[in-house]
Design a protein around this motif. Sequence first.
Motif, PDB file in Angstrom:
ATOM      1  N   TRP A  63     -17.202 -61.042 -29.606  1.00  0.00           N
ATOM      2  CA  TRP A  63     -17.890 -61.505 -28.513  1.00  0.00           C
ATOM      3  C   TRP A  63     -18.270 -60.454 -27.575  1.00  0.00           C
ATOM      4  CZ3 TRP A  63     -14.223 -66.011 -27.426  1.00  0.00           C
ATOM      5  CH2 TRP A  63     -14.495 -67.293 -28.271  1.00  0.00           C
ATOM      6  N   TYR A  64     -17.288 -59.586 -27.402  1.00  0.00           N
ATOM      7  CA  TYR A  64     -17.333 -58.435 -26.342  1.00  0.00           C
ATOM      8  C   TYR A  64     -18.286 -57.444 -26.858  1.00  0.00           C
ATOM      9  CZ  TYR A  64     -16.272 -54.663 -23.300  1.00  0.00           C
ATOM     10  OH  TYR A  64     -16.327 -53.343 -22.472  1.00  0.00           O
ATOM     11  N   SER A  65     -18.399 -57.117 -28.112  1.00  0.00           N
ATOM     12  CA  SER A  65     -19.342 -56.198 -28.776  1.00  0.00           C
ATOM     13  C   SER A  65     -20.939 -56.839 -28.716  1.00  0.00           C
ATOM     14  CB  SER A  65     -19.003 -56.148 -30.350  1.00  0.00           C
ATOM     15  OG  SER A  65     -19.844 -54.781 -30.970  1.00  0.00           O
ATOM     16  N   ALA A  66     -21.057 -58.088 -28.808  1.00  0.00           N
ATOM     17  CA  ALA A  66     -22.179 -58.663 -28.762  1.00  0.00           C
ATOM     18  C   ALA A  66     -22.801 -58.607 -27.357  1.00  0.00           C
ATOM     19  CB  ALA A  66     -22.232 -60.137 -29.185  1.00  0.00           C
ATOM     20  N   TYR A  67     -21.811 -58.796 -26.434  1.00  0.00           N
ATOM     21  CA  TYR A  67     -22.099 -58.905 -24.935  1.00  0.00           C
ATOM     22  C   TYR A  67     -22.518 -57.301 -24.527  1.00  0.00           C
ATOM     23  CZ  TYR A  67     -20.949 -58.167 -19.957  1.00  0.00           C
ATOM     24  OH  TYR A  67     -20.931 -58.116 -18.485  1.00  0.00           O
ATOM     25  N   VAL A  68     -21.764 -56.227 -24.794  1.00  0.00           N
ATOM     26  CA  VAL A  68     -22.221 -55.036 -24.344  1.00  0.00           C
ATOM     27  C   VAL A  68     -23.230 -54.497 -25.104  1.00  0.00           C
ATOM     28  CG1 VAL A  68     -21.175 -52.699 -24.705  1.00  0.00           C
ATOM     29  CG2 VAL A  68     -19.688 -54.290 -24.063  1.00  0.00           C
ATOM     30  N   SER A  69     -23.449 -55.099 -26.386  1.00  0.00           N
ATOM     31  CA  SER A  69     -24.701 -54.535 -26.894  1.00  0.00           C
ATOM     32  C   SER A  69     -26.053 -54.888 -26.042  1.00  0.00           C
ATOM     33  CB  SER A  69     -24.975 -55.202 -28.416  1.00  0.00           C
ATOM     34  OG  SER A  69     -24.015 -54.623 -29.264  1.00  0.00           O
ATOM     35  N   SER A  70     -25.968 -56.421 -25.606  1.00  0.00           N
ATOM     36  CA  SER A  70     -27.038 -57.121 -24.783  1.00  0.00           C
ATOM     37  C   SER A  70     -27.323 -56.239 -23.485  1.00  0.00           C
ATOM     38  CB  SER A  70     -26.705 -58.396 -24.658  1.00  0.00           C
ATOM     39  OG  SER A  70     -25.535 -58.755 -23.905  1.00  0.00           O
ATOM     40  N   ARG A  71     -26.009 -55.780 -22.912  1.00  0.00           N
ATOM     41  CA  ARG A  71     -25.865 -55.064 -21.788  1.00  0.00           C
ATOM     42  C   ARG A  71     -26.772 -53.741 -21.745  1.00  0.00           C
ATOM     43  NH1 ARG A  71     -23.239 -56.635 -17.019  1.00  0.00           N
ATOM     44  NH2 ARG A  71     -24.443 -55.028 -16.414  1.00  0.00           N
ATOM     45  N   VAL A  72     -26.197 -52.915 -22.810  1.00  0.00           N
ATOM     46  CA  VAL A  72     -26.653 -51.565 -22.973  1.00  0.00           C
ATOM     47  C   VAL A  72     -28.209 -51.449 -23.124  1.00  0.00           C
ATOM     48  CG1 VAL A  72     -26.613 -49.527 -24.624  1.00  0.00           C
ATOM     49  CG2 VAL A  72     -24.510 -50.930 -23.723  1.00  0.00           C
ATOM     50  N   THR A  73     -28.640 -52.436 -23.943  1.00  0.00           N
ATOM     51  CA  THR A  73     -30.213 -52.604 -24.203  1.00  0.00           C
ATOM     52  C   THR A  73     -30.749 -53.227 -23.160  1.00  0.00           C
ATOM     53  OG1 THR A  73     -29.507 -54.372 -25.622  1.00  0.00           O
ATOM     54  CG2 THR A  73     -30.104 -52.364 -26.722  1.00  0.00           C
ATOM     55  N   ASN A  74     -30.242 -53.747 -22.069  1.00  0.00           N
ATOM     56  CA  ASN A  74     -30.905 -54.214 -20.854  1.00  0.00           C
ATOM     57  C   ASN A  74     -31.725 -55.571 -21.177  1.00  0.00           C
ATOM     58  OD1 ASN A  74     -29.951 -52.406 -18.960  1.00  0.00           O
ATOM     59  ND2 ASN A  74     -31.591 -50.900 -19.920  1.00  0.00           N
ATOM     60  N   SER A  99     -25.402 -54.960 -33.628  1.00  0.00           N
ATOM     61  CA  SER A  99     -23.945 -55.282 -32.962  1.00  0.00           C
ATOM     62  C   SER A  99     -22.849 -54.327 -33.567  1.00  0.00           C
ATOM     63  CB  SER A  99     -23.684 -56.520 -32.542  1.00  0.00           C
ATOM     64  OG  SER A  99     -22.533 -56.508 -31.516  1.00  0.00           O
ATOM     65  N   PRO A 100     -22.173 -53.456 -32.848  1.00  0.00           N
ATOM     66  CA  PRO A 100     -21.227 -52.686 -33.688  1.00  0.00           C
ATOM     67  C   PRO A 100     -20.073 -53.691 -33.992  1.00  0.00           C
ATOM     68  CG  PRO A 100     -21.711 -51.581 -31.582  1.00  0.00           C
ATOM     69  CD  PRO A 100     -22.451 -52.902 -31.617  1.00  0.00           C
ATOM     70  N   LEU A 101     -19.142 -53.414 -34.895  1.00  0.00           N
ATOM     71  CA  LEU A 101     -18.447 -54.184 -35.525  1.00  0.00           C
ATOM     72  C   LEU A 101     -17.005 -54.536 -34.497  1.00  0.00           C
ATOM     73  CD1 LEU A 101     -17.710 -52.763 -39.008  1.00  0.00           C
ATOM     74  CD2 LEU A 101     -19.023 -54.854 -38.476  1.00  0.00           C
ATOM     75  N   GLY A 102     -16.530 -55.655 -34.373  1.00  0.00           N
ATOM     76  CA  GLY A 102     -15.525 -55.789 -33.282  1.00  0.00           C
ATOM     77  C   GLY A 102     -14.357 -54.573 -33.587  1.00  0.00           C
ATOM     78  N   TYR A 103     -14.024 -54.231 -34.687  1.00  0.00           N
ATOM     79  CA  TYR A 103     -13.276 -53.175 -34.742  1.00  0.00           C
ATOM     80  C   TYR A 103     -13.531 -51.743 -34.165  1.00  0.00           C
ATOM     81  CZ  TYR A 103     -11.376 -55.995 -38.778  1.00  0.00           C
ATOM     82  OH  TYR A 103     -10.879 -56.946 -39.531  1.00  0.00           O
TER      83      TYR A 103
END
Length: 312
Positions: free
Chosen positions: A47-58, A105-109
Amino acid sequence: MHTMRALLESARVVPPGELHCSQWIEEPTLLVTRFEYANLFHTITDWYSAYVSSRVTNLPNRPNVVFVDGHCKAQLEQTWEALFSRVTYAKNFSGPVCFRHAILSPLGYETALFKGLTESFSCEGASAQSLREKPDYQKTARLSEFGEMIVSSFDLPQDDIMSSKKLNGINVLFVRREDYLAHPRHSGKVESRLSNEQDVYDAIVRWAKGHKCKINVVNGLFAHMTMKEQLRAILEASVVIGAHGAGLTHLVSATPDTKVLEIISSMYRRPHFALISHWKALEYHAINLPGSYASITDVISELSKILEGLGC
């Protein structure tokens, strides 16, 4: 990770006129690969990886998610659906599907939440408001914002819960250990991280009844609670205590005044929850055991010190 490399290596440039799509998806879409998709800790890293991906790509809104891993549904998918606009499975596509804006989205690992095992980070938690007033590149509000997004997805009134937090006494949430579950077909068993957990819990309940302050000991059997019930229990807690385990990952949604007491066996000295607490600016305490058996006297003593800081 090899999985992501294999996905990228499968990419091909298609000559003009040879791209045939049975469906076009216009909205931004996260392509997600899961592994231990039924385990709370690993799912929260996803979830965090997906969240950050959406934030980084604005991205202006919560994106769609497509699972490209081939796994089946699990109980935690309900939270995926609450967090993101739409969740679908690549394996269910009936023909070629094209995306106007696809994000891997980067892997959770690969998230900071997991990398703490092998790397150190010079970063402290702070509120978004404090960083707006006084920017500091050694501090972050990202994890707190992520926790707030989870809470808001379940329509929990965080401000109301915080304002009434101590009106009915101090909640001490004891997060219990459950069978480890990586995926639905995994017959996991409880690993001995706190061998006398029931005795410790019972002792805390007895201690709380005789305390001068009103203390409510909450039995955190998260595996038997809905996600909304779990989040409410975390938000209402003044103190969160528990053995090292996936349930403590809910600290990402804890309020800023929450105190944390982690009981750590000698075989599981991992920094996950110390780091989450640090990146959330939560007051963190740990009891490091020589094995898996905790001294009830030591636990009560540490808990008493924490309660003193709360005016009890």
